[in-house]
Design an enzyme around this catalytic site. Sequence first.
Site, PDB file in Angstrom:
ATOM      1  N   ARG A 129      -1.687   7.517 -15.422  1.00 34.60           N
ATOM      2  CA  ARG A 129      -0.222   7.174 -15.054  1.00 34.60           C
ATOM      3  C   ARG A 129       0.746   8.058 -16.014  1.00 34.60           C
ATOM      4  NH1 ARG A 129       2.130   1.083 -14.368  1.00 34.60           N
ATOM      5  NH2 ARG A 129       1.104   1.496 -12.420  1.00 34.60           N
ATOM      6  N   HIS A 156       2.748   6.634  -5.750  1.00 40.26           N
ATOM      7  CA  HIS A 156       1.825   5.333  -6.365  1.00 40.26           C
ATOM      8  C   HIS A 156       0.842   5.078  -5.087  1.00 40.26           C
ATOM      9  CE1 HIS A 156       0.523   2.236  -8.813  1.00 40.26           C
ATOM     10  NE2 HIS A 156       1.267   1.482  -8.470  1.00 40.26           N
ATOM     11  N   GLN A 159      -1.406   1.886  -4.934  1.00 38.96           N
ATOM     12  CA  GLN A 159      -0.547   0.646  -4.725  1.00 38.96           C
ATOM     13  C   GLN A 159      -0.492   0.718  -3.017  1.00 38.96           C
ATOM     14  OE1 GLN A 159       1.251  -1.704  -6.573  1.00 38.96           O
ATOM     15  NE2 GLN A 159       1.430  -2.681  -4.543  1.00 38.96           N
ATOM     16  N   ASP A 252      11.086  -3.143  -4.106  1.00 40.07           N
ATOM     17  CA  ASP A 252      10.665  -2.556  -5.378  1.00 40.07           C
ATOM     18  C   ASP A 252      11.819  -2.526  -6.361  1.00 40.07           C
ATOM     19  OD1 ASP A 252       9.147  -1.673  -7.619  1.00 40.07           O
ATOM     20  OD2 ASP A 252       9.030   0.465  -6.691  1.00 40.07           O
ATOM     21  N   CYS A 292       5.529  -4.435  -4.963  1.00 37.81           N
ATOM     22  CA  CYS A 292       4.426  -4.055  -5.611  1.00 37.81           C
ATOM     23  C   CYS A 292       4.479  -4.731  -7.048  1.00 37.81           C
ATOM     24  CB  CYS A 292       4.443  -2.653  -5.945  1.00 37.81           C
ATOM     25  SG  CYS A 292       6.200  -1.952  -6.643  1.00 37.81           S
ATOM     26  N   ARG A 320      -5.389  -4.718  -4.930  1.00 42.07           N
ATOM     27  CA  ARG A 320      -5.518  -3.568  -5.830  1.00 42.07           C
ATOM     28  C   ARG A 320      -6.792  -3.393  -6.176  1.00 42.07           C
ATOM     29  NH1 ARG A 320      -0.689  -1.435  -8.499  1.00 42.07           N
ATOM     30  NH2 ARG A 320      -2.271   0.079  -8.823  1.00 42.07           N
TER      31      ARG A 320
END
Length: 347
Positions: A129, A156, A159, A252, A292, A320
């Site tokens: 990340r 991402h 996700q 988001d 998310c 996830r």
Amino acid sequence: MTNQLIEPQVHTPGELSAKAFADAQESLAGRDLCSIADLSTTEAAAILALAHKVKANPAAFRYALDAKQMVMFFEKASLRTRLTFEVAMNTSGGDAMFVDQTQSPLGERESLADMSRNVERWVQVIVLRTYSHDTITEMAQYATCPVINALSDHEHPCQALADFMTVEERFGGSARGIQFTYVGDGNNVAHSLMLLAAQLGAHCTIGTPKNYAPKAEVVAQARAIANITGSNITLVQDPVAAVAGANVVYTDVCTSMGFEHEATKRAPIFKPYQVNEELMAHAQPDAAFMHCLPAHRNAEVTDAVFDGPNSVVFEQAENRMHVQKALLLLLLGAKLPATPFAHIAAI
Ligand code: CP
Ligand code: NVA
């Protein structure tokens, strides 16, 4: 490891033949996942097909990653991504190690090349990340083991895979032909969603303020895939036009990690894009609300929508774990139990 894009064909997990799954299984082994665009449409469908199987029958995968080692280097905060990767690994017989890089950016103490040459001797997969997407692609270039993007400034992908697994659950096993709308910042999450929507044949509309649209290069990538799969990729600035008739409304945060210095400037610009009951009234009556997470309640989404009956945000969070387990199984070339795949074409 390098990635190989296979000529796109439209698949939904329910239509994936055992042969197509086996081909994807072979082509994914040892690969990286830096971007959704690294995947062919068949490979994306195969990851989702396996994720549904993992969710339905977790016991069948209990030792599929026996003794495999995963390391996670995170330059940014995380709740879901860290824990779901750890649980996915731990419940498949493997081990997960977490290295907090929030105080020490990757590449600062030691070059990414030298880091890779060390780490690949100890572990079977590296999860990153980062602030810069280049950190991920560079590590992927050097490391001989798979490298997975667990969020960068550009994408991402894990996700998006979990989100479209959730969409498939909600819409009878397939995302094809649904109207998927994202409103808000044209950010990393929007990029991955747009690419995966195109691969799965979902129509994708992105509604953003002027100057906050997704990057042109990603739009071009998504449209190239959409030309083959028959989906439409549409960019608009009017939030009402964006959600009109939508089956899914996704948002988001307005200010992603790394952009905190812009938060005050962004707040008024994104106010008209707040997902509230008034905006949702323009979507289909049963439209799903997606996010998310983490959400800033009553900023980009109101409590009424977030906690409402059509919100699937915690299903996304659960998925996830399943989708990343499927991803690890495929990238690490795990031997899969035969029984759950005897009828894969009938998922
Ligand atoms: N959605 C997501 O990636 O959450 P975290 O930042 O908590 O990992
Ligand atoms: N776009 C957000 C997603 C967090 C999961 C960010 O990058 O901060």
